[in-house]
Design a protein around this motif. Structure first.
Motif, short mmCIF file in Angstrom:
data_model
loop_
_atom_site.label_atom_id
_atom_site.label_comp_id
_atom_site.label_asym_id
_atom_site.label_seq_id
_atom_site.Cartn_x
_atom_site.Cartn_y
_atom_site.Cartn_z
N THR A 59 -30.59 -34.85 -11.89
CA THR A 59 -31.69 -33.94 -12.20
C THR A 59 -31.89 -33.81 -13.70
O THR A 59 -33.03 -33.79 -14.18
CB THR A 59 -31.43 -32.56 -11.57
OG1 THR A 59 -31.41 -32.67 -10.15
CG2 THR A 59 -32.51 -31.56 -11.97
N PHE A 88 -40.36 -31.09 -7.73
CA PHE A 88 -39.07 -30.41 -7.88
C PHE A 88 -38.39 -30.25 -6.53
O PHE A 88 -39.05 -30.15 -5.49
CB PHE A 88 -39.27 -29.03 -8.52
CG PHE A 88 -39.77 -29.06 -9.93
CD1 PHE A 88 -38.88 -29.08 -11.00
CD2 PHE A 88 -41.13 -29.08 -10.21
CE1 PHE A 88 -39.34 -29.11 -12.31
CE2 PHE A 88 -41.60 -29.12 -11.51
CZ PHE A 88 -40.70 -29.13 -12.57
N HIS A 99 -41.45 -25.35 -6.45
CA HIS A 99 -42.08 -24.58 -7.52
C HIS A 99 -43.57 -24.34 -7.27
O HIS A 99 -44.37 -24.37 -8.21
CB HIS A 99 -41.88 -25.27 -8.89
CG HIS A 99 -40.49 -25.15 -9.41
ND1 HIS A 99 -40.17 -25.41 -10.72
CD2 HIS A 99 -39.33 -24.83 -8.80
CE1 HIS A 99 -38.88 -25.26 -10.91
NE2 HIS A 99 -38.35 -24.89 -9.75
N ASP A 117 -37.16 -35.14 -7.16
CA ASP A 117 -35.77 -34.71 -7.18
C ASP A 117 -35.31 -34.40 -5.76
O ASP A 117 -35.74 -33.42 -5.14
CB ASP A 117 -35.64 -33.47 -8.06
CG ASP A 117 -34.19 -33.11 -8.36
OD1 ASP A 117 -33.29 -33.85 -7.91
OD2 ASP A 117 -33.96 -32.11 -9.05
N LEU A 170 -35.35 -34.53 -15.83
CA LEU A 170 -35.97 -33.55 -16.72
C LEU A 170 -36.17 -34.11 -18.12
O LEU A 170 -37.17 -33.80 -18.79
CB LEU A 170 -35.11 -32.28 -16.77
CG LEU A 170 -35.06 -31.45 -15.49
CD1 LEU A 170 -34.02 -30.35 -15.60
CD2 LEU A 170 -36.42 -30.85 -15.16
N TYR A 179 -44.29 -34.44 -11.20
CA TYR A 179 -42.91 -34.05 -10.90
C TYR A 179 -42.88 -33.26 -9.59
O TYR A 179 -43.57 -32.24 -9.47
CB TYR A 179 -42.36 -33.19 -12.04
CG TYR A 179 -40.85 -33.13 -12.11
CD1 TYR A 179 -40.09 -32.64 -11.06
CD2 TYR A 179 -40.17 -33.55 -13.25
CE1 TYR A 179 -38.70 -32.57 -11.12
CE2 TYR A 179 -38.78 -33.49 -13.33
CZ TYR A 179 -38.06 -33.00 -12.27
OH TYR A 179 -36.69 -32.94 -12.34
#
Length: 214
Positions: free
Chosen positions: A40, A84, A88, A159, A44, A82
Motif C-alpha cells: 500500500t 482504495f 473512500h 489496493d 501511495l 486510485y
C-alpha cells in the motif's frame, strides 16, 4: 509508461526499499507479498500521495515528485485513478455525485455522459441516485472503480480489491477490473496477496521485507 527508480519509503523508524518498476502503457502489474511488506505504501508513492524518502516516480516524461504540491495534485486528479481498499466514498452523496466529485477535485467540469457510461458498464445504471451508504460492499467497490476511471486516467491503482471475496465474487471482480482497464486503455497496478489476481495480470513483482534502519 510508468517508471519507479531507487524508491525508499519511510515507515516509522524503518525505510522500506522498493524494487524498480517499469510498466508500459496499457500493461498490468501485480505487487505481491504478505501484509506489512509495503504494498500500500508503494501504491501511495506512485499515486503522488506519500512522499518517498528517496527515489523517483515517472509518468511518461513527467517526474511526479519534482512537481509542486499543487501541480502534483492536478496531475494525480487527471492522470491517476486510485481504488482504495476501503473505497473512500462519501456516504452522504449519491453514486452520481461521488463520480462527479472526481471531476471537481481534478478541476474539471462535470460530465454526466461519462458517468452514465461507466455506471452502465459496471452494472449500476439503476443506482445513480442512491446514497453511497445504502450500497452493498460489492456495489461500493464497483462505484469506487467507476470513480477511479472517471477522468480517463493513464494509470489505475488498486489496493487489495479481492480481499475477503469468495472465488466466484473474486473472479467476477477480476474480470471486470481487467476488462475495464483494457477498454479504457490504462496501465493497471494492483497491490494484492491473492494469487487469483496476480495470475490474471501481465507481470508480477514480489515485494519482500525490504526494511533497513533509517
Amino acid at each position: 509508461m510508468l517508471i519507479t527508480r531507487n524508491l525508499a519509503i519511510e515507515r516509522g523508524d524503518d525505510l522500506i526499499r522498493s524494487p524498480d518498476l517499469t510498466l508500459q502503457a496499457g500493461g498490468s502489474l501485480a505487487l505481491c507479498g504478505p501484509s506489512g511488506v509495503g504494498k500500500t505504501s508503494l501504491l501511495l508513492v506512485i499515486a503522488g500521495i506519500l512522499r518517498p524518502k528517496t527515489g523517483e516516480v515517472r509518468l511518461g516524461e513527467q517526474s511526479l515528485w519534482s512537481l509542486s504540491d499543487e501541480k502534483r495534485a492536478r496531475l494525480r486528479g487527471r492522470s491517476i485513478g486510485y481504488v482504495f481498499a476501503s473505497f473512500h466514498l462519501i456516504d452522504a452523496l449519491s453514486v452520481m455525485e461521488n463520480l462527479q466529485l472526481a471531476r471537481v477535485c481534478a478541476g474539471l467540469p462535470s460530465d454526466l455522459q461519462r458517468a452514465r457510461y461507466l455506471l452502465g458498464h459496471m452494472g449500476l445504471a439503476d443506482l445513480s441516485e442512491r446514497r453511497a451508504d445504502r450500497l452493498s460492499q460489492g456495489q461500493m467497490q464497483r462505484v469506487a472503480l467507476a470513480r477511479a476511471l472517471m477522468n480517463k486516467p493513464e494509470v489505475l491503482l488498486c489496493d487489495e480489491p479481492t480481499a475477503a471475496l469468495d472465488d466466484q465474487s473474486a473472479k467476477s471482480l477480476i474480470d471486470l477490473l481487467i476488462r475495464s482497464a483494457r477498454e479504457e486503455g490504462v496501465s493497471l497496478v494492483v497491490a494484492t496477496h491473492d494469487q487469483r489476481m496476480a495470475a490474471s495480470l501481465d507481470k508480477t513483482v514480489l515485494l519482500t521485507s525490504g526494511r533497513v534502519a533509517a
